[in-house]
Structures are given as structure tokens and as C-alpha cells.
Write an enzyme that holds these catalytic residues in place. Structure first.
Site, short mmCIF file in Angstrom:
data_model
loop_
_atom_site.label_atom_id
_atom_site.label_comp_id
_atom_site.label_asym_id
_atom_site.label_seq_id
_atom_site.Cartn_x
_atom_site.Cartn_y
_atom_site.Cartn_z
CG HIS A 1 -3.22 3.62 1.61
ND1 HIS A 1 -3.71 3.18 0.51
CD2 HIS A 1 -3.21 2.75 2.59
CE1 HIS A 1 -3.75 2.02 0.74
NE2 HIS A 1 -3.59 1.68 1.97
CB CYS B 1 -0.94 0.01 1.22
SG CYS B 1 -2.09 -1.53 1.14
CG ASN C 1 -6.63 -0.82 1.19
OD1 ASN C 1 -5.93 -0.26 0.21
ND2 ASN C 1 -6.21 -1.32 2.23
#
Ligand code: UT7
Length: 326
Positions: free
Chosen positions: A253, A115, A283
Site C-alpha cells: 500500500h 486502505c 495515497n
């Protein structure tokens, strides 16, 4: 004295057509729309088609970034793709992007920091520009997380999703190197492999010959996300000797709205100065920041000259941030 800065010239994004809502997930696993929304902030997410690969999404996002920058493929010296879900183990997604878009024969490769991948990739591309290795780089975050999700595991399958975002960055030679000059001002990259077991896949090519599926101890990751992201945003402020009130936009993020709110609170930033896409994107790992950035810039919210802070934490654990004058 003047220095070289990497300035963002264009952003692009791509989301697969298929929308998977929380209600759809209620039919698949023992979960509820309320649980997913309250714990993560997610309402829906996009899922790539079976025959739609990470490279397809990367190329679509990159085409839009090129269009918005006014450049053609062969104006670009190199390509870095941040991804955890490449089409093949090798060669990279980046070389597929290169051949399709006709970018030059400069540095072209993938970066794997899960990520945090986009923050890492952007920092590497910035280093190439600052050291004169490249003048113009295409940086992409692209993921098909749906291909490594265990669709029977309600703890993870409600969170992850697919998509891609891209930026073109270009060398600007005459920067005075101050906080007021455009470009990537500072990069802050970190990792702590001690936490590698709390967010990982169940295998890999050299261990069991499989790509594996996502396994996450959500609460533990949450705890470290709040801690390390708070530390890194503080590091950005101190390193640049600025107050958080000078930052126009936080582009985080998009893992969980509660983590995003926690970081905004740490920075004393109201949520209307935060780009939030988690409710409709879920996500998307390395794609989430460039997707949010493209939405912020292309919708006109983030304007030329704005000071933005991007930050991410992911498997590894890895984490990092960039301060950028757009
Ligand atoms: O992008 C990379 C970094 N990743 C992250 O930053 C993710 C960080 N973690 C999180 O975002 C959160 O921890 C989650 C959203 C994953 C989970 O939220 P939580 O508030 O930490 O919930 P929990 O894991 O503690 O689970 C609470 C309860 C459990 O039941 P018991 O043990 O209390 O009876 C779970 O079994 O909720 C249960 N649960 C669910 N219930 C309904 C877990 N998943 C689900 C589900 N639907 N999908």
C-alpha cells in the site's frame, strides 16, 4: 490431490487527468515541496474532476483489466469494489460496474476496509472462487479521496489522492497447492478497533448525516503501520514456510515511502524489488495496491510466475497481506 486456486488473469488501472503537484499545494496551505517529499515521498498526485465519480474510475480500470485478460463483461461472475468513497451511500459502486460492463448476476457488492480494502476484497473474492460460488471475479480498488479531504488541513490534504485499479481472478482447478503453483496462496486479514480514533472521518450517515472529512493522527498511524505490517509480513513467511529471498516483488500500500522502506527492510528486500508509485500517485487508499500491481504487471516488471507479496494498513485499524504467484 489437486486444489482450486484463484489466478490473476489481467490487471487494469485508471488515473484522473488532473495532476496536483507539491508546488500547487504550496499555494493552497502552509506547506513546502521539501516537507511533503521528505516526510511522505510524494511529489504529485491525481485529483478527479468534479463530475468524475468513483464508479467512473472503477469502470475505466475494470475495462482495462478485462482487455488484458481477454475476457468480456459477461464472462465475469461477480464484482467486488473496495472503496471508502462510494458515489452514493447505497446502492454499491459494484452494481454500477455490473450494469455498465454486463457482468453476470453473481455476488456484487462493495467492501469497506479503507486502505486495506483491496487486500480484504481480494481475499473475499478468492474465498468465493475456492468454495465454488464463482469461477471468475472482478476485484477493484477505487477511491475519490479528494472528496473527503479537508483542503485546509495541511496534515492530510497533501497525502490523499484519487484513482482506481482492477484485477480479474479466475479459478484454476488443477493446482497442486504448493508455493510453486500460480494463484493466491494465502490471505492474512486483521483489525483492531481500539485504534479507530486515530484515523477516521468526522461523521457518517447514521451519526450526523454527513460523509465527514478525514482526521488523522499521522504519527500514531505511522507507528502502528510499522508494527502491524512487520508482524503480518512475518506471519506470511512463517505460514508458508518460506524465506523472504523467495519473494520476487513486494507490492505495498502506497501511504508513505518511509513505511514502505521499513517493511522492505524487515523483509531484507532491496528497494529495487519493491513497486513504488507513491511519488506520483500519493495515497489512493484502497486503489493504491491494484494501481501499483497494474503498473508492475503491465510494464513487464512483474512477470508470469513471479511470487509477490501485497500488504496494507488503513483506518480501523485494519491490515492484511496476500502471497500470490502471478
Ligand atoms: O493509508 C492509511 C494509513 N496512513 C498512513 O500510513 C499515514 C501514516 N503517517 C504518516 O505517513 C506520517 O505521520 C505523516 C506523513 C502524516 C506525517 O509525518 P511525520 O514525520 O509523522 O510528521 P508530524 O505529523 O510529526 O509533523 C511534524 C511537523 C509538525 O509540526 P510541529 O508540531 O513539530 O511544530 C506538523 O505540524 O510538521 C508539521 N506539518 C507540516 N509541515 C509542513 C504537518 N503537516 C505539514 C505539512 N507541511 N503538510
Amino acid at each position: 490431490m489437486t486444489i482450486t486456486r484463484s489466478v490473476i488473469k489481467g490487471c487494469g488501472s485508471y488515473l484522473p487527468e488532473k495532476i496536483l503537484t507539491n508546488h500547487d499545494l504550496e499555494e493552497m496551505v502552509d506547506t513546502s515541496n521539501e516537507w511533503i517529499f521528505q516526510r511522505s515521498g510524494i511529489k504529485e498526485r491525481r485529483i478527479a474532476a468534479d463530475n468524475e465519480f468513483t464508479s467512473d474510475m472503477a469502470i475505466k480500470a475494470a475495462k482495462q483489466a478485462l482487455e488484458n485478460s481477454g475476457y468480456l463483461g459477461d464472462d465475469i461472475d461477480g464484482v467486488i469494489v473496495a472503496t471508502t468513497t462510494p458515489d452514493e451511500t447505497f446502492p454499491s459502486v459494484a452494481v454500477k460496474v455490473q450494469t455498465t460492463l454486463g457482468t453476470k448476476r453473481g455476488p456484487t457488492f462493495d467492501v469497506q476496509a479503507v486502505c486495506s480494502g483491496f487486500v480484504y476484497a481480494l481475499s473475499v473474492a478468492d474465498s468465493f472462487i475456492k468454495t465454488g460460488i464463482a469461477k471468475r471475479m472482478l476485484v477493484i480498488g477505487a477511491e475519490k479521496m479528494s472528496s473527503i479531504v479537508d483542503w485546509t488541513d495541511r496534515r492530510t490534504c497533501v497525502l490523499f489522492a484519487d484513482g482506481a485499479g482492477a484485477v480479474i481472478i479466475e479459478s484454476e482447478e488443477n493446482s497442486q497447492g504448493t508455493i510453486n503453483d500460480r494463484g493466491i496462496i494465502s490471505s492474512h486479514l486483521h483489525a483492531n478497533g481500539k485504534h479507530r480514533e486515530i484515523l477516521k472521518t468526522s461523521g457518517g450517515v447514521s451519526s450526523n448525516g454527513k460523509s465527514g472529512i478525514i482526521e488523522m493522527e499521522g504519527k500514531e498511524v505511522f507507528k502502528y503501520a510499522v508494527k502491524y505490517l512487520s508482524e503480518v509480513v512475518q506471519e506470511v513467511l512463517e505460514y508458508n514456510n518460506i524465506e523472504s529471498s523467495q519473494i520476487d516483488w513486494l507490492v505495498p500500500h502506497q501511504a508513505n515511502i518511509r513505511i514502505i522502506e521499513g517493511t522492505a527492510k524487515k523483509l531484507n528486500m532491496p528497494m529495487d524489488k519493491v513497486i513504488v508509485t507513491v511519488q506520483k500517485h500519493g495515497n489512493t487508499s484502497a486503489a493504491s495496491i491494484p494501481l501499483a500491481l497494474a503498473e508492475g504487471v503491465n510494464s513487464g516488471k512483474i512477470k508470469k510466475g513471479d511470487l509477490i507479496l501485497i500488504e496494507a494498513l488503513g483506518g480501523g485499524l485494519t491490515w492484511g497481506a496476500n502471497l500470490i504467484r502471478v
